[in-house]
Write a protein that holds these residues in place. Structure first.
Motif, PDB file in Angstrom:
ATOM      1  N   ASN A  76       0.810  -1.215   0.000  1.00  9.74           N
ATOM      2  CA  ASN A  76       0.000   0.000   0.000  1.00  9.74           C
ATOM      3  C   ASN A  76       0.849   1.274   0.000  1.00  9.74           C
ATOM      4  O   ASN A  76       0.293   2.373  -0.014  1.00  9.74           O
ATOM      5  CB  ASN A  76      -0.930   0.017   1.227  1.00  9.74           C
ATOM      6  CG  ASN A  76      -1.955  -1.100   1.156  1.00  9.74           C
ATOM      7  OD1 ASN A  76      -2.399  -1.473   0.079  1.00  9.74           O
ATOM      8  ND2 ASN A  76      -2.304  -1.643   2.309  1.00  9.74           N
ATOM      9  N   PHE A  77       2.167   1.146   0.050  1.00  7.46           N
ATOM     10  CA  PHE A  77       3.033   2.326   0.089  1.00  7.46           C
ATOM     11  C   PHE A  77       2.957   3.072  -1.236  1.00  7.46           C
ATOM     12  O   PHE A  77       3.160   2.504  -2.300  1.00  7.46           O
ATOM     13  CB  PHE A  77       4.484   1.923   0.376  1.00  7.46           C
ATOM     14  CG  PHE A  77       5.437   3.084   0.318  1.00  7.46           C
ATOM     15  CD1 PHE A  77       5.508   3.994   1.360  1.00  7.46           C
ATOM     16  CD2 PHE A  77       6.248   3.280  -0.784  1.00  7.46           C
ATOM     17  CE1 PHE A  77       6.376   5.069   1.313  1.00  7.46           C
ATOM     18  CE2 PHE A  77       7.125   4.354  -0.848  1.00  7.46           C
ATOM     19  CZ  PHE A  77       7.191   5.247   0.203  1.00  7.46           C
ATOM     20  N   GLU A  78       2.630   4.334  -1.137  1.00  9.11           N
ATOM     21  CA  GLU A  78       2.594   5.206  -2.314  1.00  9.11           C
ATOM     22  C   GLU A  78       3.427   6.442  -1.995  1.00  9.11           C
ATOM     23  O   GLU A  78       3.091   7.213  -1.092  1.00  9.11           O
ATOM     24  CB  GLU A  78       1.159   5.592  -2.663  1.00  9.11           C
ATOM     25  CG  GLU A  78       1.017   6.448  -3.882  1.00  9.11           C
ATOM     26  CD  GLU A  78       1.567   5.814  -5.160  1.00  9.11           C
ATOM     27  OE1 GLU A  78       2.217   6.536  -5.938  1.00  9.11           O
ATOM     28  OE2 GLU A  78       1.354   4.604  -5.367  1.00  9.11           O
ATOM     29  N   PHE A  79       4.496   6.651  -2.740  1.00  9.22           N
ATOM     30  CA  PHE A  79       5.433   7.743  -2.484  1.00  9.22           C
ATOM     31  C   PHE A  79       4.760   9.109  -2.582  1.00  9.22           C
ATOM     32  O   PHE A  79       5.037  10.010  -1.812  1.00  9.22           O
ATOM     33  CB  PHE A  79       6.603   7.645  -3.469  1.00  9.22           C
ATOM     34  CG  PHE A  79       7.552   8.794  -3.384  1.00  9.22           C
ATOM     35  CD1 PHE A  79       8.423   8.908  -2.319  1.00  9.22           C
ATOM     36  CD2 PHE A  79       7.568   9.775  -4.358  1.00  9.22           C
ATOM     37  CE1 PHE A  79       9.300   9.961  -2.222  1.00  9.22           C
ATOM     38  CE2 PHE A  79       8.431  10.841  -4.272  1.00  9.22           C
ATOM     39  CZ  PHE A  79       9.303  10.931  -3.192  1.00  9.22           C
ATOM     40  N   ARG A  80       3.844   9.264  -3.501  1.00  4.76           N
ATOM     41  CA  ARG A  80       3.185  10.563  -3.724  1.00  4.76           C
ATOM     42  C   ARG A  80       2.319  11.003  -2.538  1.00  4.76           C
ATOM     43  O   ARG A  80       1.974  12.173  -2.433  1.00  4.76           O
ATOM     44  CB  ARG A  80       2.364  10.537  -4.992  1.00  4.76           C
ATOM     45  CG  ARG A  80       3.244  10.468  -6.227  1.00  4.76           C
ATOM     46  CD  ARG A  80       2.430  10.748  -7.468  1.00  4.76           C
ATOM     47  NE  ARG A  80       3.260  10.787  -8.642  1.00  4.76           N
ATOM     48  CZ  ARG A  80       3.776  11.903  -9.159  1.00  4.76           C
ATOM     49  NH1 ARG A  80       3.538  13.051  -8.589  1.00  4.76           N
ATOM     50  NH2 ARG A  80       4.523  11.862 -10.229  1.00  4.76           N
ATOM     51  N   ASP A  81       1.985  10.091  -1.645  1.00  6.50           N
ATOM     52  CA  ASP A  81       1.232  10.476  -0.448  1.00  6.50           C
ATOM     53  C   ASP A  81       2.087  11.301   0.514  1.00  6.50           C
ATOM     54  O   ASP A  81       1.554  12.018   1.358  1.00  6.50           O
ATOM     55  CB  ASP A  81       0.716   9.231   0.286  1.00  6.50           C
ATOM     56  CG  ASP A  81      -0.326   8.483  -0.526  1.00  6.50           C
ATOM     57  OD1 ASP A  81      -0.909   9.098  -1.460  1.00  6.50           O
ATOM     58  OD2 ASP A  81      -0.562   7.296  -0.240  1.00  6.50           O
ATOM     59  N   TYR A  82       3.395  11.206   0.387  1.00  5.95           N
ATOM     60  CA  TYR A  82       4.307  11.879   1.312  1.00  5.95           C
ATOM     61  C   TYR A  82       4.924  13.149   0.723  1.00  5.95           C
ATOM     62  O   TYR A  82       5.671  13.836   1.397  1.00  5.95           O
ATOM     63  CB  TYR A  82       5.433  10.918   1.713  1.00  5.95           C
ATOM     64  CG  TYR A  82       4.922   9.707   2.439  1.00  5.95           C
ATOM     65  CD1 TYR A  82       4.759   9.733   3.823  1.00  5.95           C
ATOM     66  CD2 TYR A  82       4.585   8.551   1.755  1.00  5.95           C
ATOM     67  CE1 TYR A  82       4.290   8.628   4.496  1.00  5.95           C
ATOM     68  CE2 TYR A  82       4.111   7.438   2.427  1.00  5.95           C
ATOM     69  CZ  TYR A  82       3.963   7.481   3.792  1.00  5.95           C
ATOM     70  OH  TYR A  82       3.488   6.387   4.468  1.00  5.95           O
TER      71      TYR A  82
END
Length: 133
Positions: A76-82
């Motif tokens: 579920n890791f999405e870089f754009r969320d950070y």
């Protein structure tokens, strides 16, 4: 000394005379250099100075931590969320954000990503490290 002057005295004399002529020509022409030089080399462009002053604080901004931690095998890791990007007015332009590099959550490693955003022909670049552990 007399042997050196006897063999090389003429060359030394011509060298000294040449240096004196160059110095004399430079002194005479010093005030005329500005007339010889093209105007674009001697004048400062006010438009460039105005652009530099006007562009100050108008660059887009990339907001994120320098290091982001991701869990190992977290699908579920999405870089754009950070990472968020904003222009100088504060408007969200995260859709224009380009990310170079990738993160493999199935391999423990440190990934360096380059984030670039462009707004009004001004560019902001930020490097972010993603640690998968």
């Amino acid at each position: 000394m007399s042997l050196m002057l006897g063999e090389h005295g003429e060359a030394i004399l011509y060298g000294v005379v040449g240096i004196m002529l160059v110095c004399l020509i430079c002194l005479v022409c010093n005030s005329k250099w500005k007339n010889i030089s093209p105007s674009y080399k001697t004048e400062h462009s006010p438009s460039n100075r105005e652009f530099a002053n006007g562009a100050q604080n108008k660059y887009p901004v990339i907001e994120s931590d320098d290091v982001i931690y991701a869990d190992y095998k977290d699908t579920n890791f999405e870089f754009r969320d950070y990472v968020k990007a904003k222009d100088y007015t504060g408007k969200d332009i995260s859709d224009d954000l380009k990310v170079f590099g990738g993160v493999d959550v199935f391999r423990k490693n440190i990934y360096r990503l380059k984030c670039v955003v462009r707004s009004n022909n001004l560019v902001c670049t930020k490097y972010v490290n993603v640690v998968v552990e």
